[in-house]
Write a protein that holds these residues in place. Structure first.
Motif, PDB file in Angstrom:
ATOM      1  N   VAL A 104      15.801  16.856  15.014  1.00  0.00           N
ATOM      2  CA  VAL A 104      16.459  17.792  15.934  1.00  0.00           C
ATOM      3  C   VAL A 104      17.931  18.000  15.574  1.00  0.00           C
ATOM      4  O   VAL A 104      18.415  19.140  15.496  1.00  0.00           O
ATOM      5  N   PHE A 105      18.625  16.897  15.311  1.00  0.00           N
ATOM      6  CA  PHE A 105      20.075  17.013  15.092  1.00  0.00           C
ATOM      7  C   PHE A 105      20.411  17.715  13.771  1.00  0.00           C
ATOM      8  O   PHE A 105      21.287  18.598  13.750  1.00  0.00           O
ATOM      9  N   LEU A 130      18.883  10.251  13.556  1.00  0.00           N
ATOM     10  CA  LEU A 130      17.766   9.747  14.361  1.00  0.00           C
ATOM     11  C   LEU A 130      16.451  10.503  14.179  1.00  0.00           C
ATOM     12  O   LEU A 130      15.376   9.930  14.269  1.00  0.00           O
ATOM     13  N   CYS A 131      16.542  11.811  13.991  1.00  0.00           N
ATOM     14  CA  CYS A 131      15.310  12.618  13.947  1.00  0.00           C
ATOM     15  C   CYS A 131      15.628  13.970  13.334  1.00  0.00           C
ATOM     16  O   CYS A 131      16.719  14.180  12.817  1.00  0.00           O
ATOM     17  N   CYS A 135      11.650  17.962  18.986  1.00  0.00           N
ATOM     18  CA  CYS A 135      11.901  16.646  19.590  1.00  0.00           C
ATOM     19  C   CYS A 135      10.583  15.954  19.902  1.00  0.00           C
ATOM     20  O   CYS A 135       9.674  16.544  20.472  1.00  0.00           O
ATOM     21  N   PRO A 184      16.784  13.825  25.646  1.00  0.00           N
ATOM     22  CA  PRO A 184      15.312  13.735  25.737  1.00  0.00           C
ATOM     23  C   PRO A 184      14.736  14.448  26.962  1.00  0.00           C
ATOM     24  O   PRO A 184      13.758  15.188  26.859  1.00  0.00           O
ATOM     25  N   TYR A 216       8.959  11.339  13.411  1.00  0.00           N
ATOM     26  CA  TYR A 216      10.132  11.396  14.279  1.00  0.00           C
ATOM     27  C   TYR A 216       9.902  10.763  15.654  1.00  0.00           C
ATOM     28  O   TYR A 216      10.678  10.965  16.570  1.00  0.00           O
ATOM     29  N   CYS A 241      11.430  10.386  21.667  1.00  0.00           N
ATOM     30  CA  CYS A 241      11.487   8.926  21.432  1.00  0.00           C
ATOM     31  C   CYS A 241      12.515   8.242  22.318  1.00  0.00           C
ATOM     32  O   CYS A 241      12.452   7.031  22.518  1.00  0.00           O
ATOM     33  N   GLY A 242      13.466   8.995  22.829  1.00  0.00           N
ATOM     34  CA  GLY A 242      14.450   8.430  23.763  1.00  0.00           C
ATOM     35  C   GLY A 242      15.674   7.796  23.101  1.00  0.00           C
ATOM     36  O   GLY A 242      16.616   7.412  23.791  1.00  0.00           O
TER      37      GLY A 242
HETATM   38  S1  SF4 Z   1      14.476  11.974  21.971  1.00  0.00           S
HETATM   39 FE1  SF4 Z   1      14.107  13.761  20.708  1.00  0.00          FE
HETATM   40  S2  SF4 Z   1      16.127  14.483  20.126  1.00  0.00           S
HETATM   41 FE2  SF4 Z   1      16.378  12.380  20.841  1.00  0.00          FE
HETATM   42  S3  SF4 Z   1      16.247  11.109  19.007  1.00  0.00           S
HETATM   43 FE3  SF4 Z   1      14.195  11.206  19.887  1.00  0.00          FE
HETATM   44  S4  SF4 Z   1      13.185  12.912  18.841  1.00  0.00           S
HETATM   45 FE4  SF4 Z   1      15.414  13.112  18.499  1.00  0.00          FE
END
Ligand code: SF4
Ligand code: SF4
Length: 369
Positions: A29-30, A26-27, A51, A74, A199, A54-55
């Motif tokens: 962070v992971f 997803l982004c 992060c 988030p 992201y 984006c939720g």
């Molecule tokens: S809310 Fe933050 S941690 Fe979750 S997918 Fe979006 S950018 Fe990544």
């Protein structure tokens, strides 16, 4: 053991996510989390600032409430991120300003400087304030250019020093495991990722806001705000070069570069902040740090007021409203600069630094030097 409750909670979530790894595409962070087995305070602040809120990982998570694991990445990272702004603030004595009502502080600062300029002009020649002034040097009937530049320049320099010191503290704290070095390639990658807001796209579907239907709205308004700000800054730089290198005094004609850049940037800074505030007012509270919306709103409103007063000055600069409008505009710009290191502006700085760190980590993992 972590320094705060929110970092302890962030550690718990990252440990759960590190076992699950469902959201790794997803982004950033992971994947950054997966490079670690344990998390220091600096690591957690790094992940929080990486992060983009984006939720998507809340909507996709099978362990989000009412599941007993209570995973809400988030919101938890949003709170940790906001607390990190105060943790790295410079000077430390001003860290508490993040918790105060930034809008009231900004408006008081703006009104004080506007009143100072009014008083300054009135003491010299009361008629100057309400007179009609045109042609090169018209703005400086109110206050000499050097005094005006010194007023705003001091606030600007203070903001730069405070932001640089905070950035340094953040960079040092998130330094491990790859140390403090970076390189041009990582820097360029981070500039690209920040410039595209890569992201904030929820892994490609868009950003979640008020419901389960992701859109690109927040990204677009963010872009308008950021590039609007950049264009206004460029307009100020060009005008400064005109003044000192070419001995050309403001105001400039509508077709001249500082005015064109300022007008385009000003329009971005009007539309972007309104869109962001509208999105924020509708955003599902489950995704946000509800206690600190005042800090976000204060900065966005100050950007909007900077643009509004600047464009009003442009439209009315050949009327008797020019004097009062110029005083108010300078007051707003001064307040924006002076409160910048203690408000939402810092999220751009820390996020960029986190993106540099992430790009560098990826290089090292991929076997680069
Ligand atoms: S809310 Fe933050 S941690 Fe979750 S997918 Fe979006 S950018 Fe990544
Ligand atoms: S947010 Fe949920 S689904 Fe995503 S990695 Fe973490 S635990 Fe797994």
């Amino acid at each position: 053991m972590h320094g705060t409750k929110i970092l302890t909670e962030t550690d718990r979530l990252m440990t759960v996510c590190n076992s699950c790894r469902y959201c790794e595409g997803l982004c950033a962070v992971f994947p950054a989390m997966e490079m670690r087995r344990a998390f220091s305070d600096g690591d957690l602040n790094y992940l929080a600032n990486l992060c983009h809120g984006c939720g998507a990982c809340y909507t996709d998570c099978q362990f989000s409430p009412p599941h007993e694991f209570n995973v809400n990445v988030p919101k938890t990272l949003a709170i940790a991120r906001a607390e990190s702004y105060a943790a790295y603030a410079w000077p430390r004595a001003f860290a508490g300003m993040f918790a105060r009502n930034g809008l009231v502080i900004s408006l008081i600062a703006a009104a004080s400087v506007a009143a100072f300029i009014f008083g300054f002009a009135a003491m010299n020649d009361r008629a100057v304030l309400t007179g009609v002034h045109t042609g090169p040097g018209a703005f400086y009937k109110l206050m000499p250019h050097n005094a005006m530049a010194a007023l705003v320049g001091v606030a600007f320099l203070y903001a730069i020093v405070a932001l640089a010191m905070s950035m340094r503290a953040f960079w040092r704290d998130i330094g491990e495991p790859i140390g403090m070095r970076t390189n041009a390639k990582a820097l360029l990658q981070a500039i690209r990722d920040a410039g595209e807001l890569r992201y904030l796209d929820g892994g490609g579907v868009g950003c979640f806001n008020e419901d389960d239907h992701p859109t690109d709205r927040r990204r677009i308004f963010h872009h308008l705000t950021f590039y609007g700000f950049a264009l206004c800054f460029a307009a100020t730089c060009v005008a400064t070069l005109y003044h000192y290198l070419l001995a050309r005094e403001a105001p400039y004609p509508w077709w001249d570069l500082p005015v064109v850049l300022g007008t385009l940037g000003g329009l971005g800074l009007l539309i972007g902040p309104i869109g962001l505030l509208a999105a924020k007012s509708k955003r599902d509270p489950v995704l946000t740090d509800e206690e600190r919306t005042g800090m976000d709103a204060a900065f966005i409103l100050m950007l909007f007021l900077t643009s509004l007063t600047g464009l009003a000055l442009l439209l009315l600069r050949e009327t008797a409203a020019m004097g009062p409008l110029l005083a108010i505009h300078i007051g707003v710009v001064f307040a924006l600069f002076i409160t910048m290191p203690y408000g939402k502006f810092v999220h751009g700085i820390y996020r960029f630094v986190a993106l540099v760190r992430y790009a560098r980590e990826r290089q090292v993992m991929a076997g680069g030097e």
